[in-house]
Design an enzyme around this catalytic site. Sequence first.
Site, PDB file in Angstrom:
ATOM      1  N   GLY A   8       0.825  -1.190   0.000  1.00  0.00           N
ATOM      2  CA  GLY A   8       0.000   0.000   0.000  1.00  0.00           C
ATOM      3  C   GLY A   8       0.864   1.247   0.000  1.00  0.00           C
ATOM      4  N   CYS A   9       0.262   2.362  -0.379  1.00  0.00           N
ATOM      5  CA  CYS A   9       1.026   3.599  -0.499  1.00  0.00           C
ATOM      6  C   CYS A   9       1.491   4.099   0.868  1.00  0.00           C
ATOM      7  CB  CYS A   9       0.204   4.654  -1.226  1.00  0.00           C
ATOM      8  SG  CYS A   9      -1.484   4.844  -0.622  1.00  0.00           S
ATOM      9  N   TYR A  10       0.571   4.166   1.831  1.00  0.00           N
ATOM     10  CA  TYR A  10       0.989   4.607   3.168  1.00  0.00           C
ATOM     11  C   TYR A  10       2.039   3.656   3.751  1.00  0.00           C
ATOM     12  CZ  TYR A  10      -3.000   7.900   3.424  1.00  0.00           C
ATOM     13  OH  TYR A  10      -3.877   8.919   3.225  1.00  0.00           O
TER      14      TYR A  10
ATOM     15  N   SER B 214       5.626   4.248   2.505  1.00  0.00           N
ATOM     16  CA  SER B 214       6.324   5.409   3.073  1.00  0.00           C
ATOM     17  C   SER B 214       6.729   5.153   4.526  1.00  0.00           C
ATOM     18  CB  SER B 214       5.448   6.661   2.963  1.00  0.00           C
ATOM     19  OG  SER B 214       4.291   6.547   3.775  1.00  0.00           O
TER      20      SER B 214
END
Lengths: 345, 345, 345, 345
Positions: D148-150, D153
């Site tokens: 996932g994107c979150y 990061s």
Amino acid sequence: MIKVGIIGSSGYTGGEFLRILAGHPEAEVTYLASHTYAGSRVGDVLPAFAHAPWVFAPVDIEEMAAQCDCIIAAVPAGAAMELAPAVLAAGKKFIDIGTDFRFHDTQLYKKWYGIDHSCPDLLPKAVYGLPELFRDQIKGADLIGNPGCYPTSILLGMAPALKADIIDPKDVVVASMSGVSGAGRKPTVTNHFPERTENLCPYGVASHRHTPEIEVQAGLYGKTEVQVSFTPHLVPMSRGILSTLVLKLRSAMAEDAVRELYEEHYRGEEFVCVLPPPALPQTKAVAGSNYAHLAVRVDERLGRLLVMVAIDNLGKGAAGQAIQNMNLMFGLDEGMGLRTVGLYP
Amino acid sequence: MIKVGIIGSSGYTGGEFLRILAGHPEAEVTYLASHTYAGSRVGDVLPAFAHAPWVFAPVDIEEMAAQCDCIIAAVPAGAAMELAPAVLAAGKKFIDIGTDFRFHDTQLYKKWYGIDHSCPDLLPKAVYGLPELFRDQIKGADLIGNPGCYPTSILLGMAPALKADIIDPKDVVVASMSGVSGAGRKPTVTNHFPERTENLCPYGVASHRHTPEIEVQAGLYGKTEVQVSFTPHLVPMSRGILSTLVLKLRSAMAEDAVRELYEEHYRGEEFVCVLPPPALPQTKAVAGSNYAHLAVRVDERLGRLLVMVAIDNLGKGAAGQAIQNMNLMFGLDEGMGLRTVGLYP
Amino acid sequence: MIKVGIIGSSGYTGGEFLRILAGHPEAEVTYLASHTYAGSRVGDVLPAFAHAPWVFAPVDIEEMAAQCDCIIAAVPAGAAMELAPAVLAAGKKFIDIGTDFRFHDTQLYKKWYGIDHSCPDLLPKAVYGLPELFRDQIKGADLIGNPGCYPTSILLGMAPALKADIIDPKDVVVASMSGVSGAGRKPTVTNHFPERTENLCPYGVASHRHTPEIEVQAGLYGKTEVQVSFTPHLVPMSRGILSTLVLKLRSAMAEDAVRELYEEHYRGEEFVCVLPPPALPQTKAVAGSNYAHLAVRVDERLGRLLVMVAIDNLGKGAAGQAIQNMNLMFGLDEGMGLRTVGLYP
Amino acid sequence: MIKVGIIGSSGYTGGEFLRILAGHPEAEVTYLASHTYAGSRVGDVLPAFAHAPWVFAPVDIEEMAAQCDCIIAAVPAGAAMELAPAVLAAGKKFIDIGTDFRFHDTQLYKKWYGIDHSCPDLLPKAVYGLPELFRDQIKGADLIGNPGCYPTSILLGMAPALKADIIDPKDVVVASMSGVSGAGRKPTVTNHFPERTENLCPYGVASHRHTPEIEVQAGLYGKTEVQVSFTPHLVPMSRGILSTLVLKLRSAMAEDAVRELYEEHYRGEEFVCVLPPPALPQTKAVAGSNYAHLAVRVDERLGRLLVMVAIDNLGKGAAGQAIQNMNLMFGLDEGMGLRTVGLYP
């Protein structure tokens, strides 16, 4: 009719004062002073006032103190302390939008701002102008240190929990996000439109000067030592601050119980709205207004309380709050001239 | 106190009525009707009203006509003509924000909107509600067709030149640029945030339905046939319209002479501001306000007059102008409740 | 491998060259010169290059001419004419992104730019670098005046109609809208984020310096005198230009016929895309690319042809087009390194 | 040449695959499948591809498995598990951009996503595709759960500190801020342009489904139990995620020491850039790229480590990372086709 003089009236906060006071039935701006734009038409500098015949005057503090009942200064750190004594000596009231009268401790001020205070004798008279926390002192004050925008949002979010002693005051983590108007009107590459649009960044990490303000005022209000990890971020919008507080509950509490505590705490407060679930605060709902929107959530898994608060940094975070303080200082209806609703969409 | 009922109060224009009327000393919204959100808390739908206790009511036009002095409808084309007759029959006033009462010619209406008018008998009583052009008729009216947002900006820009007969009314080229709120609140892929931010496009080229409205009303005002090439564009912002009119001067005129003509024409008009050079209109200066900012330039090389006009599409382009009309219809001070200055920045 | 030197590489156009050339298989930037930032890490100035080890060099034109095959200058008006002679004398190629080599007529240049040309003898060798109009001359050129961003969009929109002689070349009205990066990186109050976001304004009305460039080059291409009323607008986005041309057809033409004419004209042009209806150009579809998207519409009622063109002002409007010219000048595949598609959304 | 088939190619992530793979020298998209737009021209749906002759095909997984070497699915939770078995059975590779193959624990998946996994037997073969953490497993994998994107990061921000065991893994507070493209292309009122521009809000507070993904993968990588308080916020921009991690140091460490630890950890990682002070990450610097920019700060007063990470949610947070995984799975140069620099400004 209260005669108001504004110093620094060509900046964003200054312009917001003009905008708000244009609709205030018991106060009028009679002296618009600007260091930079003295002699210029107001409408040439603040284009929303194109229709107004006003011209900026130079900053002549004696003259302003003589003519006005209340002087509001929107000037850089270190400048207001040079202006306040003359105003108080003339028996008038002074509201500093900046930082010079937010701290009673000159050492702490020096440490974070690098400035020796020039009128420490006035500090005991200075009241921190957050009405929801310190209303009674504000009513009797002649000298107000108007709160910073971030501290306003964060203190409103912490106050009920601190007062009820349900959180660990030394385990407070806050991420705040602000629109760019909070940085003022001086153009910089950082806030040049092409660099800022569609861009997001932290700044002032572990070093932002609002940190001691938050800790000191939360400590005074909660009568305890408070430690805050505060990280601000710059968001591609003009107005608005959202603060997300991650707090550690002393013991397990149901979300409903916390919300009731917050609702009870703010019952009767016209400008603080505890949102019913599932609503969460959004900055646009308070843009151009003096409202603070607040929501609470409990993360039962981690024993954490999350509080989210949205304000307009130029409204409740600066000019709106200053007018609220002025109303209190002059015995007026506290919300007079401030009931405009957020400009949505 | 004028009792106002609003139909379609959950949309952007509806919300703007609530926002403006919250500060109007002689009018109050007593009936908030919504087809979509009847029964919902207003604050759940319009988040700026989180603090308000109101609930949307269903649209019951007889009941509204009975309870209110003035009904304002912000509904799709074809819907207001079903509502107006009951209101007028009850002796109350009706303002249609939409298109149903902007045209006296039902054929033209049918051609551009594809709708057979259901109450053509009311059309002779309908007045086009642009106060700066048709103030006297508005004062006596019970039924107002409130102007479109683009036509408001363009008609204000053309009116002085048309009246003074200094331009060729058949050589009018207009490029307008609008914020996205003008498209309403219904979500679409086109106006989904990621597609619209940092994006710019024309739309409705050579076919936008405001074209006949502009030509008809300009023709009525100027007593001549007017032809307009009108191209709207969608700009990544919420509020604001800017129209740039490229007009052909009948004969050479100095820019100063044209500006004086415009200033003279609008002298005494509270909401139209002819900007002194070098200022040019910008939408943000009028955001959230009822003001129109206007500037003129003459291109001597080409014998062209350029007129630029900025308004807030939800303010002077919709709700603000409707309140201005309401004030006129009820004999109030025309600018009452409308003197809020643009939210800048 | 072509060795490219860039002067002014710390600005927006300079950064775009670095970005594009990083993906070019037959050219590499070997000399990054900056007046302002000589000695600084490139990544400190252009944050997208944080990972790059490069450092800006000072502007030493002799050294650059010695080391590089092609020098590209992204410098203010008047500066490139001081640099080009040394480069040409060294037998190398020079591309000026600015204005110094776009005009052969030094009088006209002086009139609009206020600058006496310092090397008028070079002007006969200078080619206006719009490949779709002047490809053959570009192939043999050593000195290119790279087109302005507005002229690129407008000339691409006019060229087929001019060539086919279907419009009145003296009745051309253009409204262009640009993102803010076109104004460069120097911060100003006008383009300070809080003032520009959610704001829209015209500028340079009847006086923008791209006007003569458009008229001269359109005239050369169409072999006729062209007059253009050109009004630029500033839109709250970083990149992108959209130009809407309102042209007068010499005689009635069906929209399909005009579109076929445009499609035929641009057949084989890799970077100009005539959109099939109902599509209209949007700037985001070409952001970061070298593409121009174009659509035509005929307003039969008024006998007008409307042409809408979208480009990225830093791409096809500046750096992309310069690379396209460089490819042509060095006999490479014209689209090499330029086939990146727009960053949507 | 690797033949790639994409399912869900009409969405934002799908479009990003097309954009990236258009510049990949060893892979080409040979099958563009879309449930919604089968039969439509790609350029009509994804306007940046206006020049492309492609048409969307229907989703026929057997046909795709037969024709392609690698299938990438950008589909909702629960949909990829219906597609993967056929691809693996055909001996081809499958990359799921969604959530179906990120968890080995079907109970946990059911708890947070409410879906019974339909092919639990495949889960032991599924590798979590974050190359900087799990490169070796990815190289040998046929089935990838793309992060996932979150989580991407946040995991990049925690990994060095976890590996070096300098923080308390149960006291992790993260505030993330995302552009709106992360919410996909389906229009909603929440993400309608007028509501989202100049607006900022938290969402999914104490309940976002990326929380268990972060905790599980951080735990696997750090070989310890990790607990994360994760609060996402929606920011008015299209692309970009910034995560600010507030971590508790086990014992006092100087900022330089922590930075050196991070630099050492990521030495040789092409797509993770530890910024030198005073730089802080900003999303625009990585827009359209596969880079992650990261900075560390130590708050000595509070004993906290702050880590800030910026990525493009569609790049390193989705499509870019998937291509990086594909390169690894097929034994190619890991960064092939991914070295495009961020589109700044």
